[in-house]
Write an enzyme that holds these catalytic residues in place. Structure first.
Site, PDB file in Angstrom:
ATOM      1  CG  HIS A 153     -24.026  14.761  51.789  1.00  0.00           C
ATOM      2  ND1 HIS A 153     -25.197  14.300  51.239  1.00  0.00           N
ATOM      3  CD2 HIS A 153     -23.049  14.443  50.904  1.00  0.00           C
ATOM      4  CE1 HIS A 153     -24.946  13.721  50.074  1.00  0.00           C
ATOM      5  NE2 HIS A 153     -23.646  13.780  49.849  1.00  0.00           N
TER       6      HIS A 153
ATOM      7  CB  CYS B  42     -31.676  15.088  49.374  1.00  0.00           C
ATOM      8  SG  CYS B  42     -31.001  14.795  50.934  1.00  0.00           S
TER       9      CYS B  42
HETATM   10  N1  LIG Z   1     -28.101  15.685  49.501  1.00  0.00           N
HETATM   11  C1  LIG Z   1     -28.262  14.533  50.121  1.00  0.00           C
HETATM   12  O1  LIG Z   1     -28.217  14.466  51.321  1.00  0.00           O
HETATM   13  N2  LIG Z   1     -28.420  13.462  49.382  1.00  0.00           N
HETATM   14  C2  LIG Z   1     -28.666  12.172  49.896  1.00  0.00           C
HETATM   15  C3  LIG Z   1     -28.124  11.144  48.987  1.00  0.00           C
HETATM   16  C4  LIG Z   1     -28.450   9.762  49.435  1.00  0.00           C
HETATM   17  C5  LIG Z   1     -27.980   8.688  48.487  1.00  0.00           C
HETATM   18  N3  LIG Z   1     -28.476   7.410  48.896  1.00  0.00           N
HETATM   19  C6  LIG Z   1     -26.475   8.650  48.412  1.00  0.00           C
HETATM   20  O2  LIG Z   1     -25.864   7.963  49.225  1.00  0.00           O
HETATM   21  O3  LIG Z   1     -25.896   9.297  47.552  1.00  0.00           O
HETATM   22 ZN   LIG Z   2     -29.576  15.353  52.430  1.00  0.00          ZN
END
Ligand SMILES: NC(=O)NCCC[C@H](N)C(=O)O
Ligand SMILES: [Zn+2]
Length: 266
Positions: A163, A259
């Site tokens: 991201h 997150c």
């Molecule tokens: N906002 C974020 O950075 N989210 C992390 C998401 C990690 C999750 N394992 C994913 O790949 O969607």
């Molecule tokens: Zn994140």
């Protein structure tokens, strides 16, 4: 920015085996430590006076702890996102309830099948949004945010990371903390070229330390990055408290500190 409410979610055990991971990331997760670290995170929010809306874990949604991706909040408006990865889209159901409970107006992107946004791609500066042009978020998603919030939204290329906020976040008013590597530098150039306002950039040597949660008079930073911590200390006001939080375990499934919460001021 000022916030008084956070939406968090429990961690399903299925995250350990079935959580999405970038291909280069295979380290095994220590479950007990992961749960302890996440409890410390929500406790730290409460200690800072935040009301925490805690959604239940759902075993069928391994990545549901990463609430940030399911909603984008600007003031009293929220976009319920249509996430980039199909395995995560059903997280929206519980998130909708939480947003309604918090009392914000909900704009539903899940009804637009071609629009995609993960909240982890969204850097809201207080006046405009920079959104990762990534594997997870696209132009139609960016346009949906622009229409819903009525503020400028600029796409910024994300190359290696998951991201946009894997390499940057807000450290304070008009101050962006960003990783001092090739990706961070190229994002900074993109932000400068697109921005309507001017921003100060604070470059840190550790990619993971570029993701901090800054709210009210507190900044959460990931534990274990002393060089980056020093730079952060030198670039925040003296009355801001730094709270170091361990994030070694969720980090193995590409989770960073922002997150695990959606911050709201209601
Ligand atoms: N906002 C974020 O950075 N989210 C992390 C998401 C990690 C999750 N394992 C994913 O790949 O969607
Ligand atoms: Zn994140």
């Amino acid at each position: 920015m000022e916030y008084n409410t956070a939406i968090c979610r429990g961690i399903p055990t299925s995250l350990i085996e079935n959580g999405l991971r970038l291909e280069n990331n295979h380290s095994p997760i220590d479950e007990a430590l992961m749960r302890r670290q996440h409890d410390q995170y929500t406790d730290a929010l409460k200690k800072c006076g935040m009301k925490v809306i805690q959604l239940p874990a759902d075993e069928t949604l391994p990545d549901c702890v990463f609430t940030e991706d399911a909603a984008v909040v600007v003031g009293k408006k929220a976009v319920l996102t249509n996430q980039g990865h199909p395995a995560r889209r059903a997280e929206a159901k519980e998130m909708r309830k939480a947003l309604e409970q918090a009392g914000v107006e909900v704009f539903d992107m899940t009804e637009e099948p071609d629009s995609h946004v993960d909240g982890g791609d969204v850097l809201f500066t207080g006046s405009e949004i920079f959104i990762g042009d990534s594997k997870r978020s696209n132009k139609a998603g960016a346009e949906f945010l622009r229409k819903s919030f009525g503020i400028p939204v600029h796409q910024i290329k994300v190359d290696e990371g998951l991201h946009l906020k894997s390499n940057c976040s807000m450290l304070g008013l008009n101050k962006i903390i960003i990783s001092n590597d090739k990706d961070g530098k190229s994002m900074a150039r993109g932000i400068i070229a697109a921005a309507e306002n001017s921003y100060t950039f604070v470059f840190v040597p550790d990619i993971k330390a570029s993701n901090v949660v800054s709210f009210n008079k507190t900044v959460f930073i990931p534990a274990g990055y002393p060089k980056s911590r020093e730079i952060i200390e030198d670039n925040i006001a003296k009355d801001i408290e730094i709270v170091e939080l361990g994030n070694t375990e969720l980090s193995k499934v590409d989770g960073c500190l922002t997150c695990c919460s959606v911050l709201i001021n209601v």
